[in-house]
Design a protein around this motif. Structure first.
Motif, PDB file in Angstrom:
ATOM      1  N   TYR A  56      -2.970 -26.656 -17.760  1.00 35.20           N
ATOM      2  CA  TYR A  56      -3.237 -27.793 -18.643  1.00 35.20           C
ATOM      3  C   TYR A  56      -1.883 -28.311 -19.155  1.00 35.20           C
ATOM      4  CZ  TYR A  56      -7.933 -25.778 -18.609  1.00 35.20           C
ATOM      5  OH  TYR A  56      -9.150 -25.273 -18.218  1.00 35.20           O
ATOM      6  N   LYS A  57      -1.560 -29.565 -18.862  1.00 29.82           N
ATOM      7  CA  LYS A  57      -0.288 -30.150 -19.282  1.00 29.82           C
ATOM      8  C   LYS A  57      -0.547 -31.285 -20.274  1.00 29.82           C
ATOM      9  CE  LYS A  57       2.126 -28.940 -14.999  1.00 29.82           C
ATOM     10  NZ  LYS A  57       2.933 -29.427 -13.863  1.00 29.82           N
ATOM     11  N   TYR A  58       0.213 -31.239 -21.387  1.00 30.23           N
ATOM     12  CA  TYR A  58       0.003 -32.200 -22.483  1.00 30.23           C
ATOM     13  C   TYR A  58       1.123 -33.243 -22.513  1.00 30.23           C
ATOM     14  CZ  TYR A  58      -3.221 -28.605 -24.178  1.00 30.23           C
ATOM     15  OH  TYR A  58      -4.224 -27.693 -24.288  1.00 30.23           O
ATOM     16  N   GLU A  59       0.741 -34.444 -22.998  1.00 29.54           N
ATOM     17  CA  GLU A  59       1.711 -35.531 -23.151  1.00 29.54           C
ATOM     18  C   GLU A  59       1.260 -36.417 -24.313  1.00 29.54           C
ATOM     19  OE1 GLU A  59       3.529 -39.330 -20.621  1.00 29.54           O
ATOM     20  OE2 GLU A  59       2.066 -37.963 -19.702  1.00 29.54           O
ATOM     21  N   MET A  60       2.195 -36.659 -25.266  1.00 29.75           N
ATOM     22  CA  MET A  60       1.854 -37.526 -26.401  1.00 29.75           C
ATOM     23  C   MET A  60       1.979 -38.989 -25.991  1.00 29.75           C
ATOM     24  SD  MET A  60       3.387 -37.646 -30.290  1.00 29.75           S
ATOM     25  CE  MET A  60       2.433 -36.228 -30.853  1.00 29.75           C
ATOM     26  N   MET A  61       0.968 -39.785 -26.321  1.00 30.51           N
ATOM     27  CA  MET A  61       0.924 -41.196 -25.950  1.00 30.51           C
ATOM     28  C   MET A  61       1.542 -42.045 -27.083  1.00 30.51           C
ATOM     29  SD  MET A  61      -0.383 -40.663 -23.086  1.00 30.51           S
ATOM     30  CE  MET A  61      -0.645 -42.330 -22.495  1.00 30.51           C
ATOM     31  N   PRO A  62       1.824 -43.311 -26.808  1.00 35.06           N
ATOM     32  CA  PRO A  62       2.443 -44.174 -27.841  1.00 35.06           C
ATOM     33  C   PRO A  62       1.592 -44.345 -29.095  1.00 35.06           C
ATOM     34  CG  PRO A  62       2.695 -45.143 -25.649  1.00 35.06           C
ATOM     35  CD  PRO A  62       1.768 -43.974 -25.501  1.00 35.06           C
ATOM     36  N   ASN A  63       0.285 -44.284 -28.955  1.00 31.01           N
ATOM     37  CA  ASN A  63      -0.594 -44.474 -30.124  1.00 31.01           C
ATOM     38  C   ASN A  63      -0.849 -43.154 -30.871  1.00 31.01           C
ATOM     39  OD1 ASN A  63      -2.095 -43.232 -28.186  1.00 31.01           O
ATOM     40  ND2 ASN A  63      -3.836 -44.648 -28.268  1.00 31.01           N
ATOM     41  N   ARG A  64       0.012 -42.169 -30.651  1.00 30.88           N
ATOM     42  CA  ARG A  64      -0.018 -40.872 -31.358  1.00 30.88           C
ATOM     43  C   ARG A  64      -1.175 -39.986 -30.916  1.00 30.88           C
ATOM     44  NH1 ARG A  64       4.679 -39.830 -33.170  1.00 30.88           N
ATOM     45  NH2 ARG A  64       3.786 -38.347 -34.678  1.00 30.88           N
ATOM     46  N   THR A  65      -1.896 -40.368 -29.873  1.00 30.76           N
ATOM     47  CA  THR A  65      -2.926 -39.482 -29.325  1.00 30.76           C
ATOM     48  C   THR A  65      -2.300 -38.637 -28.213  1.00 30.76           C
ATOM     49  OG1 THR A  65      -3.620 -41.140 -27.696  1.00 30.76           O
ATOM     50  CG2 THR A  65      -4.765 -41.143 -29.838  1.00 30.76           C
ATOM     51  N   TRP A  66      -3.070 -37.638 -27.765  1.00 32.68           N
ATOM     52  CA  TRP A  66      -2.573 -36.736 -26.732  1.00 32.68           C
ATOM     53  C   TRP A  66      -3.365 -36.932 -25.439  1.00 32.68           C
ATOM     54  CZ3 TRP A  66       1.450 -33.145 -27.008  1.00 32.68           C
ATOM     55  CH2 TRP A  66       2.023 -32.974 -28.273  1.00 32.68           C
ATOM     56  N   ARG A  67      -2.642 -36.799 -24.335  1.00 30.99           N
ATOM     57  CA  ARG A  67      -3.286 -36.797 -23.029  1.00 30.99           C
ATOM     58  C   ARG A  67      -3.116 -35.398 -22.422  1.00 30.99           C
ATOM     59  NH1 ARG A  67      -1.260 -40.523 -18.077  1.00 30.99           N
ATOM     60  NH2 ARG A  67       0.546 -39.122 -18.267  1.00 30.99           N
ATOM     61  N   CYS A  68      -4.237 -34.836 -21.981  1.00 29.46           N
ATOM     62  CA  CYS A  68      -4.203 -33.513 -21.325  1.00 29.46           C
ATOM     63  C   CYS A  68      -4.667 -33.688 -19.885  1.00 29.46           C
ATOM     64  CB  CYS A  68      -5.104 -32.518 -22.058  1.00 29.46           C
ATOM     65  SG  CYS A  68      -5.147 -30.890 -21.259  1.00 29.46           S
ATOM     66  N   ARG A  69      -3.883 -33.166 -18.951  1.00 30.95           N
ATOM     67  CA  ARG A  69      -4.232 -33.231 -17.533  1.00 30.95           C
ATOM     68  C   ARG A  69      -4.500 -31.824 -16.998  1.00 30.95           C
ATOM     69  NH1 ARG A  69       0.357 -36.673 -14.636  1.00 30.95           N
ATOM     70  NH2 ARG A  69       1.689 -35.436 -16.031  1.00 30.95           N
ATOM     71  N   VAL A  70      -5.532 -31.726 -16.179  1.00 32.53           N
ATOM     72  CA  VAL A  70      -5.917 -30.446 -15.579  1.00 32.53           C
ATOM     73  C   VAL A  70      -5.394 -30.412 -14.150  1.00 32.53           C
ATOM     74  CG1 VAL A  70      -7.822 -28.924 -14.977  1.00 32.53           C
ATOM     75  CG2 VAL A  70      -8.005 -30.395 -16.978  1.00 32.53           C
ATOM     76  N   PHE A  71      -4.598 -29.369 -13.837  1.00 36.39           N
ATOM     77  CA  PHE A  71      -4.049 -29.199 -12.497  1.00 36.39           C
ATOM     78  C   PHE A  71      -4.691 -27.969 -11.843  1.00 36.39           C
ATOM     79  CE2 PHE A  71      -0.905 -31.820 -14.527  1.00 36.39           C
ATOM     80  CZ  PHE A  71      -0.403 -32.616 -13.511  1.00 36.39           C
ATOM     81  N   LEU A  72      -5.285 -28.173 -10.703  1.00 37.20           N
ATOM     82  CA  LEU A  72      -5.872 -27.091  -9.923  1.00 37.20           C
ATOM     83  C   LEU A  72      -5.047 -26.928  -8.647  1.00 37.20           C
ATOM     84  CD1 LEU A  72      -8.150 -25.040  -9.477  1.00 37.20           C
ATOM     85  CD2 LEU A  72      -9.520 -26.868  -8.475  1.00 37.20           C
ATOM     86  N   GLN A  73      -4.360 -25.794  -8.532  1.00 34.40           N
ATOM     87  CA  GLN A  73      -3.445 -25.562  -7.413  1.00 34.40           C
ATOM     88  C   GLN A  73      -2.442 -26.705  -7.294  1.00 34.40           C
ATOM     89  OE1 GLN A  73      -3.938 -22.282  -6.929  1.00 34.40           O
ATOM     90  NE2 GLN A  73      -3.813 -22.503  -4.702  1.00 34.40           N
ATOM     91  N   ASP A  74      -1.865 -27.102  -8.467  1.00 27.18           N
ATOM     92  CA  ASP A  74      -0.867 -28.168  -8.552  1.00 27.18           C
ATOM     93  C   ASP A  74      -1.424 -29.552  -8.213  1.00 27.18           C
ATOM     94  OD1 ASP A  74       1.097 -26.345  -9.279  1.00 27.18           O
ATOM     95  OD2 ASP A  74       1.597 -25.896  -7.189  1.00 27.18           O
ATOM     96  N   HIS A  75      -2.750 -29.664  -8.095  1.00 26.14           N
ATOM     97  CA  HIS A  75      -3.380 -30.959  -7.851  1.00 26.14           C
ATOM     98  C   HIS A  75      -3.981 -31.466  -9.158  1.00 26.14           C
ATOM     99  CE1 HIS A  75      -5.850 -34.130  -6.120  1.00 26.14           C
ATOM    100  NE2 HIS A  75      -6.912 -33.596  -6.707  1.00 26.14           N
ATOM    101  N   CYS A  76      -3.588 -32.674  -9.575  1.00 24.41           N
ATOM    102  CA  CYS A  76      -4.117 -33.253 -10.811  1.00 24.41           C
ATOM    103  C   CYS A  76      -5.579 -33.635 -10.593  1.00 24.41           C
ATOM    104  CB  CYS A  76      -3.293 -34.472 -11.231  1.00 24.41           C
ATOM    105  SG  CYS A  76      -3.825 -35.156 -12.813  1.00 24.41           S
ATOM    106  N   LEU A  77      -6.454 -32.898 -11.266  1.00 27.07           N
ATOM    107  CA  LEU A  77      -7.879 -33.067 -11.027  1.00 27.07           C
ATOM    108  C   LEU A  77      -8.513 -34.070 -11.987  1.00 27.07           C
ATOM    109  CD1 LEU A  77     -10.116 -31.935  -9.185  1.00 27.07           C
ATOM    110  CD2 LEU A  77     -10.568 -30.219 -10.934  1.00 27.07           C
ATOM    111  N   ALA A  78      -8.135 -34.001 -13.266  1.00 22.85           N
ATOM    112  CA  ALA A  78      -8.754 -34.887 -14.266  1.00 22.85           C
ATOM    113  C   ALA A  78      -7.858 -34.945 -15.487  1.00 22.85           C
ATOM    114  CB  ALA A  78     -10.145 -34.385 -14.638  1.00 22.85           C
ATOM    115  N   GLU A  79      -8.184 -35.848 -16.407  1.00 20.20           N
ATOM    116  CA  GLU A  79      -7.423 -35.957 -17.645  1.00 20.20           C
ATOM    117  C   GLU A  79      -8.357 -36.353 -18.783  1.00 20.20           C
ATOM    118  OE1 GLU A  79      -5.781 -40.516 -17.215  1.00 20.20           O
ATOM    119  OE2 GLU A  79      -4.493 -38.864 -16.544  1.00 20.20           O
TER     120      GLU A  79
END
Length: 379
Positions: A56-79
């Motif tokens: 699970y990789k996190y990234e803060m967005m400009p509007n102060r919310t967070w985006r979390c992406r799910v990687f399965l075997q290094d493949h970005c599956l969903a966010e």
């Protein structure tokens, strides 16, 4: 042996064994195992089952919310988006929806089981359910099933299957045979399935009821009775003629009875009292009233040598240390002991180790043995 096709040998270790690259597995080979209540749990358990990686990789967005992406075997599956906590759940939910549409799913996974006895699964020594005896020691059906499995040296399993929404199906399997099932929320469905299983078994199998926890307990051995029994046993013991003190007294003219010129003295020797370390002046009254180890051992020894089938029930007056001593002495004489109740209502029971067959035969003859009662099947 050939390594699996999806694994790539990177190198060999010092012993010559190949080192595989698990990341070579493709995420499309992922198999879901739905054995958790939330999406994160299902993904993590499934990853462990498939020996793949979920990140699970996190990234803060400009509007102060967070985006979390799910990687399965290094493949970005969903966010997913939200706070740092909720974005992870949102991303896991999306990932689960995608996988449920495209990947195979194992809907039922064994999540809880109780295996007892000397006949493990796979040994080929399957026991017949027709020989089972229900052992009822509690009003809780799950406890009753587990106690029954232990009493009969059988295995009991609870298998879950996810239905629609929050509904789950739970099956009760006894010695590889489905006994009963129920559908409901996961928190209570096990209890409901166990209740159905107990009802089903009682219709065809005899039931041994342990009434120890029900109602008032009779024939309780109190603190005073423990000391009284010990004193009674000591009174019965006479000094043998080969005793040095006995011989000296007889040389001085003593022929038995009380000591003194007119026989007004004591008739029995002074009993020995246990000395607890440096006890003396200022001794706590409660410690003086403490039951000596020999008082307890005398009762348990006599019970072990007797043919009594009634268990010994010791009063709630005893302290934790005194109950501990009883457990140790009971084990010394090959007896079983168990404490029941909580706090000031805690009492202890000492009894014989009975084989299921012996107890059942005796119950069939007498109907009731101690606090055990036999109820024949309804059908």
């Amino acid at each position: 042996l050939k390594p699996p096709e999806e694994l790539v040998v990177l190198a060999k270790d010092a012993s010559g064994q190949p080192i595989f690259n698990a990341s070579a597995k493709h995420w499309t080979n992922f198999v879901l195992t739905e054995n958790a209540n939330d999406a994160i749990g299902i993904l993590n358990n499934s990853a462990s089952y498939n020996k793949m990686s979920v990140e699970y990789k996190y990234e803060m967005m400009p509007n102060r919310t967070w985006r979390c992406r799910v990687f399965l075997q290094d493949h970005c599956l969903a966010e997913g988006y939200g706070t740092k906590k909720t974005s992870k759940h949102a991303a896991a939910d999306e990932a689960l929806k995608i996988l449920q549409k495209t990947q195979p799913t194992y809907p039922s996974v064994k999540s809880s089981q109780c295996q007892t006895g000397s006949s493990p699964r796979g040994s080929g020594k399957k026991k017949d359910i027709k020989d089972l005896v229900v052992y009822e020691n509690s009003s809780n059906p799950v406890c009753t099933l587990n106690d029954t499995a232990q009493f009969n040296r059988m295995t009991v399993e609870y298998v879950y299957e996810r239905m629609t929404g929050l509904r789950w199906k739970c099956k009760v399997i006894l010695e590889s045979e489905v006994i009963a099932e129920a559908v409901g929320v996961k928190k209570t469905v096990k209890y409901e399935a166990a209740g159905e299983a107990v009802k089903t078994l009682k219709k065809t199998q005899p039931t041994v009821i342990n009434n120890l926890k029900k109602g008032a307990i009779e024939d309780v051995i109190s603190r005073n009775e423990i000391q009284g029994r010990s004193a009674e046993e000591a009174y019965k013991q006479q000094i043998k003629e080969d005793n040095i003190g006995n011989q000296l007294l007889r040389k001085m003219g003593w022929t038995g009875g009380g000591l003194g010129k007119s026989g007004e003295g004591i008739r029995e020797p002074i009993s020995v009292k246990e000395q607890h370390k440096r006890e003396g002046l200022g001794l706590d009254v409660e410690r003086v009233n403490k039951i000596a180890k020999r008082d307890i051992e005398q009762i348990i020894r006599n019970y072990a040598r007797s043919e009594s089938h009634t268990d010994l029930t010791f009063s709630t007056e005893l302290t934790n240390d005194e109950r501990k001593q009883i457990h140790q002495i009971a084990q010394k004489y090959g007896l079983k002991s168990k404490s029941h109740g909580v706090g000031h209502d805690r009492y202890l029971v000492v009894g014989r180790k009975r084989r299921k067959e012996d107890l059942l035969d005796q119950l069939k003859q007498e109907g009731q043995v101690g606090h055990y009662e036999l109820v024949m099947p309804q059908a």
